[in-house]
Design an enzyme around this catalytic site. Structure first.
Site, short mmCIF file in Angstrom:
data_model
loop_
_atom_site.label_atom_id
_atom_site.label_comp_id
_atom_site.label_asym_id
_atom_site.label_seq_id
_atom_site.Cartn_x
_atom_site.Cartn_y
_atom_site.Cartn_z
N GLY A 171 -8.56 17.29 -10.75
CA GLY A 171 -9.17 18.54 -11.20
C GLY A 171 -8.34 19.19 -12.30
O GLY A 171 -7.58 18.54 -13.01
N GLY A 172 -8.48 20.52 -12.38
CA GLY A 172 -7.77 21.27 -13.42
C GLY A 172 -6.27 21.07 -13.35
O GLY A 172 -5.56 21.26 -14.34
N GLY A 404 -4.81 4.65 -48.35
CA GLY A 404 -4.44 5.89 -47.67
C GLY A 404 -3.43 5.64 -46.57
O GLY A 404 -2.60 6.51 -46.27
N ALA A 405 -3.48 4.45 -45.99
CA ALA A 405 -2.55 4.15 -44.89
C ALA A 405 -1.11 4.07 -45.41
O ALA A 405 -0.16 4.38 -44.68
CB ALA A 405 -2.95 2.86 -44.20
C1 HXC Z 1 -5.65 22.93 0.63
C2 HXC Z 1 -5.31 20.68 0.90
C3 HXC Z 1 -5.80 20.43 -0.41
C4 HXC Z 1 -6.23 21.56 -1.18
C5 HXC Z 1 -5.27 18.56 0.48
N1 HXC Z 1 -5.00 19.49 1.41
N2 HXC Z 1 -5.78 19.11 -0.63
N3 HXC Z 1 -5.24 21.92 1.40
N4 HXC Z 1 -6.13 22.77 -0.62
N5 HXC Z 1 -6.69 21.39 -2.41
C6 HXC Z 1 -4.43 19.31 2.72
C7 HXC Z 1 -5.38 18.64 3.69
O1 HXC Z 1 -6.22 19.59 4.32
C8 HXC Z 1 -4.39 18.04 4.69
O2 HXC Z 1 -3.93 19.07 5.53
C9 HXC Z 1 -3.22 17.63 3.80
O3 HXC Z 1 -3.35 18.41 2.62
C10 HXC Z 1 -3.24 16.18 3.41
O4 HXC Z 1 -4.53 15.87 2.90
P1 HXC Z 1 -5.33 14.57 3.36
O5 HXC Z 1 -6.72 14.73 2.91
O6 HXC Z 1 -5.11 14.36 4.84
O7 HXC Z 1 -4.57 13.44 2.61
P2 HXC Z 1 -5.15 12.15 1.89
O8 HXC Z 1 -6.11 11.45 2.80
O9 HXC Z 1 -3.96 11.40 1.40
O10 HXC Z 1 -6.00 12.70 0.66
C11 HXC Z 1 -5.37 13.39 -0.39
C12 HXC Z 1 -6.42 13.99 -1.36
C13 HXC Z 1 -7.44 14.82 -0.54
C14 HXC Z 1 -7.10 12.86 -2.12
C15 HXC Z 1 -5.64 14.85 -2.36
O11 HXC Z 1 -6.73 15.72 0.33
C16 HXC Z 1 -8.34 15.62 -1.40
O12 HXC Z 1 -9.29 15.10 -1.95
N6 HXC Z 1 -8.05 16.91 -1.50
C17 HXC Z 1 -8.87 17.83 -2.28
C18 HXC Z 1 -8.70 17.58 -3.74
C19 HXC Z 1 -9.39 18.58 -4.57
O13 HXC Z 1 -10.61 18.50 -4.76
N7 HXC Z 1 -8.69 19.61 -4.99
C20 HXC Z 1 -9.16 20.66 -5.78
C21 HXC Z 1 -9.11 20.16 -7.22
S1 HXC Z 1 -9.69 21.35 -8.31
P3 HXC Z 1 -3.42 18.82 7.03
O14 HXC Z 1 -3.22 20.19 7.57
O15 HXC Z 1 -4.51 18.05 7.73
O16 HXC Z 1 -2.17 18.06 6.91
C22 HXC Z 1 -8.33 22.07 -8.80
C23 HXC Z 1 -8.64 23.21 -9.69
C24 HXC Z 1 -7.46 23.62 -10.47
O17 HXC Z 1 -7.27 21.74 -8.51
C25 HXC Z 1 -8.01 24.52 -11.46
C26 HXC Z 1 -7.01 24.98 -12.39
C27 HXC Z 1 -7.69 25.70 -13.51
#
Ligand code: HXC
Length: 514
Positions: A171-172, A404-405
């Protein structure tokens, strides 16, 4: 409570916080072949040099069961330590704590480390391993990322910024690394703006996370990653090596190492460029013969391989090397090569690293895709970057330098300090075959034996332009040198130019074609 009890309680508390998400999460991290956030720092900094800040930081979120939930060190270890005796500030996301997700306080800690870099003029290293914005914190986590991005831009061009991608970076969140100078991605790391499931929903395309955001995709295809490493330790080694070439900030010169490397003529250089005009060779064999110990740190080796860029040293001085690669697309400049070359030139200029440019270029790549893709504005970046650069600029024309290169590869008119040519250099508006077709079309058509006539005209054109002497007479070439002597000429020139100061008119900023 006595002071002894308070100290014991403090030590117990710190030990617990240092375990991050706990033993089982650490074991999971290790089982995947990854280091933890703290182990990465330990492997990067000099022994016992790390000072941590903010280990007791706590989030303020009360949504979705977060009230009172302790996330050790807020999921990111921050502070400062020395690398090879020189200070860096750093942040290392702890995937064992809520997946390294970035909430308000997490991001504030990163920003505090970045400000440490800015105030002390020391590089910033960011080790990414995170699920991205902490979902429970909503707008607070987005705002946190916003502050990180803003400070990435504030630091840009002031201190070197290096991102290591050691786990997810989705993501971001991926925009912070993209705003830094170099990205080192490990084999298990994945970077993308929208992941496979969102893409499938939006466009119907199916792709695995690895194919989409793995290191090969982000190096070979997109050019987002600058280095790919098998694992964390290799990534950290690359980071240390990269730092060794760089000054700590934009008002320092790069470190000059003691060098016992001697300069002896290297006769192999005399025959390294094939005499046949179209025969390919690997320009890296030239580069390694020009730099100390043949030790070349190539940047983005698998992206736009028709141009080679990277760092080396000449008698202990850091140099940035830009070279056409005749073994890929004949070394022609295309859109990606122009982007890659121009960005590298701008990095070297920002951090006072002299530029050595090795030229063997048949021109900009012809083609409909290139024109429609904007080769005009992309190619112009090379001209802009070199013209804007005020560091010592040294160019060596090895063979072809056409059109040009010729200018876009740091030609003399871009206020290049020295242009050397090898006797094999050919400097002209275009190659002989193309040129005679244009200027002698009628003569060839009317000749009794058009093929013979064309060959004669090509030979005549080559005699006139396909040598460095016409360019040297016009002072577009400062000297024609024996290839074997190139390293000596480069070392002398770097010495002469070591006090170079070039001032430009004040302006807010120029407008590099994007
Ligand atoms: C809160 C999160 C989290 C998040 C993971 N966790 N991502 N908690 N916010 N974004 C937590 C999970 O709940 C879990 O907690 C622990 O971290 C480990 O995650 P798992 O899913 O068990 O691990 P894994 O199977 O290895 O998968 C990792 C992952 C997946 C691929 C990163 O967690 C995932 O897809 N997360 C969401 C990714 C996402 O969409 N993020 C937002 C992106 S947008 P527990 O308590 O069970 O240990 C963004 C916007 C930024 O970032 C914008 C800026 C402008």
């Amino acid at each position: 409570m006595s002071i002894e009890e308070k100290i014991k309680a403090l030590n117990d508390k710190k030990s617990k916080l240092k375990l991050g998400g706990g033993r089982s999460k650490i074991d999971q991290q290790h089982a995947q072949g990854s280091l933890t956030a703290r182990e990465r720092i330990e492997a990067l900094v000099d022994k016992d040099s790390f000072q941590e800040i903010g280990i007791f930081a706590r989030h303020r979120c009360t949504n979705f069961g977060m009230a009172g939930k302790e996330l050790p060190a807020e999921g990111v270890v921050t502070g400062a330590g020395s690398v090879g005796g020189r200070m860096v500030h750093l942040a290392s996301q702890d995937f064992t704590v809520a997946g390294g997700s970035a909430g308000e306080v997490h991001s504030d800690k990163i920003v505090q480390a970045m400000l440490g870099s800015l105030k002390t003029g020391t590089p910033f290293v960011f080790m990414n391993d995170s699920g991205g914005a902490r979902i429970q914190e909503g707008i607070d986590s987005l705002a946190g990322y916003g502050k990180v991005f803003y400070h990435n831009v504030m630091l840009s061009g002031v201190v070197p910024q290096i991102s290591l991608i050691c786990g997810p970076c989705a993501g971001g969140a991926a925009y912070s690394p993209a705003l830094t100078d170099f990205i080192i991605q490990t084999a298990k790391a994945r970077m993308f703006i929208t992941g496979p499931s969102v893409i499938k929903e939006a466009t119907g395309e199916e792709i695995s996370a690895e194919e989409l955001g793995g290191p090969l995709s982000q190096m070979n295809h997109s050019g987002v990653a600058h280095f790919v490493a098998e694992n964390d330790l290799v990534a950290l080694r690359i980071c240390k090596k990269l730092l060794s070439y760089l000054p700590s900030n934009n008002i320092e010169d790069p470190p000059q190492l003691e060098s016992d490397d001697v300069i002896v003529p290297d006769k192999t250089l005399n025959s390294i460029v094939p005499s046949e005009q179209k025969k390919a060779y690997d320009v890296r064999n030239v580069i390694t013969r020009l730099i100390d110990g043949g030790d070349f740190l190539e940047v983005q080796p698998l992206f736009a391989a028709n141009i080679v860029v990277g760092f080396g040293r000449i008698l202990g001085r850091s140099v940035g090397i830009v070279a056409n690669q005749p073994s890929v697309l004949a070394g022609a400049l295309d859109i990606n090569a122009s982007d890659k070359g121009a960005r590298f030139v701008r990095f070297c200029n920002a951090f006072n690293i002299p530029l050595v440019t090795l030229v063997d270029v048949p021109g900009f790549l012809p083609g409909v895709q290139q024109e429609k893709g904007g080769i005009i504005r992309h190619g112009a970046k090379m001209l802009f970057a070199y013209a804007a650069a005020t560091v010592p600029k040294i160019t060596v024309i090895m063979r072809k330098a056409y059109g040009g290169a010729f200018l876009a590869m740091c030609g003399k008119e871009l206020e290049t300090d020295r242009v050397f040519a090898w006797p094999s250099a050919e400097i002209a508006v275009m190659g002989p075959q193309g040129a005679v077709n244009v200027i002698f079309r009628n003569e060839i058509a009317q000749a009794e034996d058009p093929k013979k006539k064309r060959d004669e005209l090509i030979a005549s054109y080559q005699g006139t332009f396909a040598t460095p002497y016409a360019a040297a007479a016009r002072r577009d070439v400062d000297d024609i040198i024996e290839p074997a002597d190139t390293r000596r000429h480069l070392a002398m020139t770097l010495d002469i130019l070591s006090t170079k100061r070039e001032f430009r008119p004040m302006k807010k900023h120029g407008l590099i074609p994007l």
